[in-house]
Design an enzyme around this catalytic site. Structure first.
Site, PDB file in Angstrom:
ATOM      1  N   ARG A   1       0.822  -1.208   0.000  1.00 41.56           N
ATOM      2  CA  ARG A   1       0.000   0.000   0.000  1.00 41.56           C
ATOM      3  C   ARG A   1       0.856   1.258   0.000  1.00 41.56           C
ATOM      4  O   ARG A   1       1.849   1.345   0.709  1.00 41.56           O
ATOM      5  CB  ARG A   1      -0.936   0.005   1.212  1.00 41.56           C
ATOM      6  CG  ARG A   1      -1.846  -1.207   1.212  1.00 41.56           C
ATOM      7  CD  ARG A   1      -2.876  -1.179   2.299  1.00 41.56           C
ATOM      8  NE  ARG A   1      -3.720  -2.373   2.214  1.00 41.56           N
ATOM      9  CZ  ARG A   1      -4.960  -2.444   2.627  1.00 41.56           C
ATOM     10  NH1 ARG A   1      -5.532  -1.399   3.178  1.00 41.56           N
ATOM     11  NH2 ARG A   1      -5.653  -3.557   2.505  1.00 41.56           N
TER      12      ARG A   1
ATOM     13  N   LYS B   1     -16.829   9.800   9.545  1.00 46.32           N
ATOM     14  CA  LYS B   1     -17.257   9.594   8.155  1.00 46.32           C
ATOM     15  C   LYS B   1     -18.353  10.602   7.823  1.00 46.32           C
ATOM     16  O   LYS B   1     -18.049  11.726   7.484  1.00 46.32           O
ATOM     17  CB  LYS B   1     -17.659   8.136   7.949  1.00 46.32           C
ATOM     18  CG  LYS B   1     -16.440   7.204   8.060  1.00 46.32           C
ATOM     19  CD  LYS B   1     -16.752   5.765   7.838  1.00 46.32           C
ATOM     20  CE  LYS B   1     -15.495   4.912   7.750  1.00 46.32           C
ATOM     21  NZ  LYS B   1     -14.601   4.993   8.929  1.00 46.32           N
TER      22      LYS B   1
ATOM     23  N   LYS C   1     -15.352 -18.289  19.763  1.00 45.02           N
ATOM     24  CA  LYS C   1     -15.987 -17.537  18.684  1.00 45.02           C
ATOM     25  C   LYS C   1     -16.539 -18.487  17.630  1.00 45.02           C
ATOM     26  O   LYS C   1     -16.031 -19.590  17.429  1.00 45.02           O
ATOM     27  CB  LYS C   1     -14.981 -16.580  18.037  1.00 45.02           C
ATOM     28  CG  LYS C   1     -13.805 -17.282  17.381  1.00 45.02           C
ATOM     29  CD  LYS C   1     -12.824 -16.282  16.783  1.00 45.02           C
ATOM     30  CE  LYS C   1     -11.632 -17.019  16.165  1.00 45.02           C
ATOM     31  NZ  LYS C   1     -10.639 -16.094  15.616  1.00 45.02           N
TER      32      LYS C   1
ATOM     33  N   HIS D   1     -20.854   2.961   8.764  1.00 43.92           N
ATOM     34  CA  HIS D   1     -21.105   3.482   7.417  1.00 43.92           C
ATOM     35  C   HIS D   1     -22.583   3.774   7.188  1.00 43.92           C
ATOM     36  O   HIS D   1     -23.022   3.866   6.043  1.00 43.92           O
ATOM     37  CB  HIS D   1     -20.571   2.512   6.366  1.00 43.92           C
ATOM     38  CG  HIS D   1     -19.082   2.487   6.313  1.00 43.92           C
ATOM     39  ND1 HIS D   1     -18.345   3.340   5.518  1.00 43.92           N
ATOM     40  CD2 HIS D   1     -18.179   1.737   6.983  1.00 43.92           C
ATOM     41  CE1 HIS D   1     -17.051   3.104   5.679  1.00 43.92           C
ATOM     42  NE2 HIS D   1     -16.935   2.134   6.574  1.00 43.92           N
TER      43      HIS D   1
ATOM     44  N   SER E   1     -19.932 -14.104  15.041  1.00 42.05           N
ATOM     45  CA  SER E   1     -19.481 -12.987  14.210  1.00 42.05           C
ATOM     46  C   SER E   1     -19.743 -13.245  12.733  1.00 42.05           C
ATOM     47  O   SER E   1     -19.467 -14.333  12.216  1.00 42.05           O
ATOM     48  CB  SER E   1     -17.984 -12.759  14.435  1.00 42.05           C
ATOM     49  OG  SER E   1     -17.464 -11.782  13.558  1.00 42.05           O
TER      50      SER E   1
ATOM     51  N   THR F   1      -6.030   5.884  27.054  1.00 46.74           N
ATOM     52  CA  THR F   1      -5.861   6.660  25.829  1.00 46.74           C
ATOM     53  C   THR F   1      -6.324   8.097  26.039  1.00 46.74           C
ATOM     54  O   THR F   1      -7.373   8.329  26.637  1.00 46.74           O
ATOM     55  CB  THR F   1      -6.679   6.039  24.674  1.00 46.74           C
ATOM     56  OG1 THR F   1      -6.257   4.705  24.471  1.00 46.74           O
ATOM     57  CG2 THR F   1      -6.487   6.804  23.383  1.00 46.74           C
ATOM     58  N   THR F   2      -5.551   9.046  25.532  1.00 44.76           N
ATOM     59  CA  THR F   2      -5.951  10.453  25.583  1.00 44.76           C
ATOM     60  C   THR F   2      -7.277  10.637  24.858  1.00 44.76           C
ATOM     61  O   THR F   2      -7.490  10.084  23.781  1.00 44.76           O
ATOM     62  CB  THR F   2      -4.870  11.335  24.929  1.00 44.76           C
ATOM     63  OG1 THR F   2      -3.643  11.172  25.652  1.00 44.76           O
ATOM     64  CG2 THR F   2      -5.272  12.799  24.939  1.00 44.76           C
TER      65      THR F   2
END
Length: 507
Positions: free
Chosen positions: A107, A348, A256, A317, A237, A377-378
């Site tokens: 990529r 999004k 799972k 989405h 899932s 996490t901040t």
């Protein structure tokens, strides 16, 4: 003799240390005990100490004139980040990258700056502008836009990142409170803007409480692994689930079960075989971002609940794009109450960054209290939280409904034009318009030819985002893509398809 030897050793040490040689005599005498304590950590003095050469006790009779200039450091003392990694590791990493390049799944990051005042074009660097300005004008592209690139794959679906209400709110909040949150949610990183946003999101989804994360990847990963562990739950899932959900399921280390994509019957078959007394979570998405498929939300939820399972639905989405207030596909279908845990993004359709969950008060509190992805996490900046509230409010209003209608007309028109052009459009009911290529190299070349020859940017999607053999170009039409732009895209795609000898049947 001893004093002479001591002075000689001191002089030798100073000559080889660029830091000490720049100091004055009084400074060295006052600080010698401190330097002695840390000398062994220095790449220069440490080596001298090991050899029994260096001492930082300044001789009493040393004068300023006796402090010598430092010798130039030998090249071997200069290190870089690469020097610290053994060649054996470097070799392995080069081989790994060679594999990605060899199968055309490597990529690259296309460097573009979107033009907020000229959607869907970029504010392109001058070198590219000059190159493309030499080309003749084309339909749908004004002379002013000749140097720009038209973007056909942005997830800023409705252009809310540059909506005046959003940008004004963000700027005003930055001017009042700065650009950062200042800490984690539990250590000075929660402002009234965060609280207001979470209340607004809970209202949007008609849930008791919501919780905001730095991204929806973090929200999905943290929530699934935290809940599965705390409930000792099995997870069911969908095979098409996003990598963030897969990560959370894997990190939970709980049992799972994978059911076929959007296959409610297969889900029920797996649930029927499970332990009736064990907690269960059924996880799936409402709109799948690469193929554009939509899930049978209500059927899946009904089946899950019949086996006493919780439903976890990713509406990333869909939020902002579907439903009367933009709450997502479940709102549009009237089954939002059947979702136990809904996750969404602010990055999004809402045009900012961040992710969230919404659910019952107690469930959200468990994730808040046990989820390491939130605790350590901040938090998102206050300006982002304030801007998100402004964006949600716009998209919940009549203006938002008008934007959604225009968006639907735009992506429906694009799909029709591509189908009429004979391209292998993967038929799906959502706003995603995927065109199948089926070959990683040709997908990359198609992307590059569109960009280099026609000033069109669409991203080639390859493994592991989609299965091998399912490589595609993922087109997104916004309310700002005009019919003329679409006609030019079809002409450009026709040129590229012919040049690469790609198939022209509709999937």
């Amino acid at each position: 003799m001893a004093s002479l030897a001591k002075a000689a050793a001191f002089s030798s040490a100073l000559k080889q240390c660029p830091f000490l040689s720049s100091g004055t005599l009084s400074f060295l005498k006052q600080s010698s005990s401190l330097f002695s304590n840390v000398a062994k950590r220095c790449p220069v003095m440490g080596q001298l100490s090991e050899k029994g050469v260096a001492t930082l006790a300044v001789p009493a009779n040393t004068s300023e004139d006796e402090i010598p200039a430092a010798d130039p450091l030998p090249p071997t003392t200069t290190t870089s980040a690469l020097d610290t990694i053994p060649e054996s590791y470097e070799k392995i990493m080069r081989e790994k990258i060679a594999v990605k390049k060899g199968d055309s799944t490597y990529r690259t990051f296309r460097v573009l700056s979107r033009d907020a005042g000229n959607k869907p074009f970029t504010a392109t660097p001058s070198t590219i502008i000059n190159r493309f300005n030499k080309r003749e004008n084309v339909a749908g592209v004004t002379e002013e836009d000749q140097g720009a690139i038209s973007v056909w794959c942005s997830n800023d679906y409705l252009g809310m990142s540059s909506h005046p209400d959003v940008t004004r709110t963000v700027v005003e909040t930055i001017n009042k409170h700065g650009v950062g949150a200042g800490g984690t949610r539990s250590i000075s990183g929660t402002s009234h803007y965060h609280v207001e946003l979470e209340n607004r999101l809970a209202d949007l989804h008609n849930k008791e409480r919501s919780l905001v994360f730095t991204s929806c990847y973090v929200a999905n990963d943290t929530t699934l692994q935290t809940l599965a562990r705390q409930l000792d739950a099995e997870i069911f899932s969908d095979s098409g689930n996003h990598a963030s959900m897969i990560a959370g399921i894997t990190n939970s280390r709980m049992p799972k079960h994978i059911f076929r994509h959007n296959d409610a019957e297969h889900l029920e078959e797996l649930l029927a075989k499970s332990d009736p007394g064990r907690a269960k979570i059924v996880a799936f998405e409402s709109v799948y971002s690469m193929t554009g498929t939509m899930s049978p939300i209500e059927d899946m939820c009904d089946i899950a609940h019949s086996y006493n399972a919780l439903t976890f639905v990713d509406e990333v989405h869909a939020v902002g794009l579907y439903g009367h207030t933009g709450a997502g596909l479940a709102e549009e279908r009237g089954c939002g109450s059947k979702i136990d845990i809904v996750t969404g993004t602010l990055g999004k359709a809402y045009g900012l960054i961040g992710g969230y969950i919404a659910s019952s008060d107690s469930l959200v509190d468990v994730v808040r209290s046990y989820g390491s992805g939130l605790i350590f996490t901040t938090s998102i900046p206050p300006s982002t939280a304030a801007g998100a509230v402004a964006s949600i409010d716009v998209l919940a209003s009549s203006e938002g409904r008008a934007l959604r209608q225009k968006h639907r007309e735009s992506y429906s028109m694009l799909r029709d034009k591509l189908v009429s052009g004979g391209f292998p459009v993967m038929r799906c009911p959502s706003h995603i318009v995927p065109v199948l290529v089926g070959d990683p190299l040709k997908a990359r070349l198609a992307m590059e030819h569109l960009f280099d020859r026609h000033r069109i940017y669409v991203q080639a999607i390859n493994y592991p985002t989609v299965p091998r053999g399912s490589e595609l170009l993922r087109f997104v039409a916004t309310p700002y893509h005009t019919p003329d732009m679409m006609d030019y895209l079809v002409e450009a795609l026709d040129d590229v398809w012919t040049g690469l000898d790609l198939p022209r049947n509709t999937v």
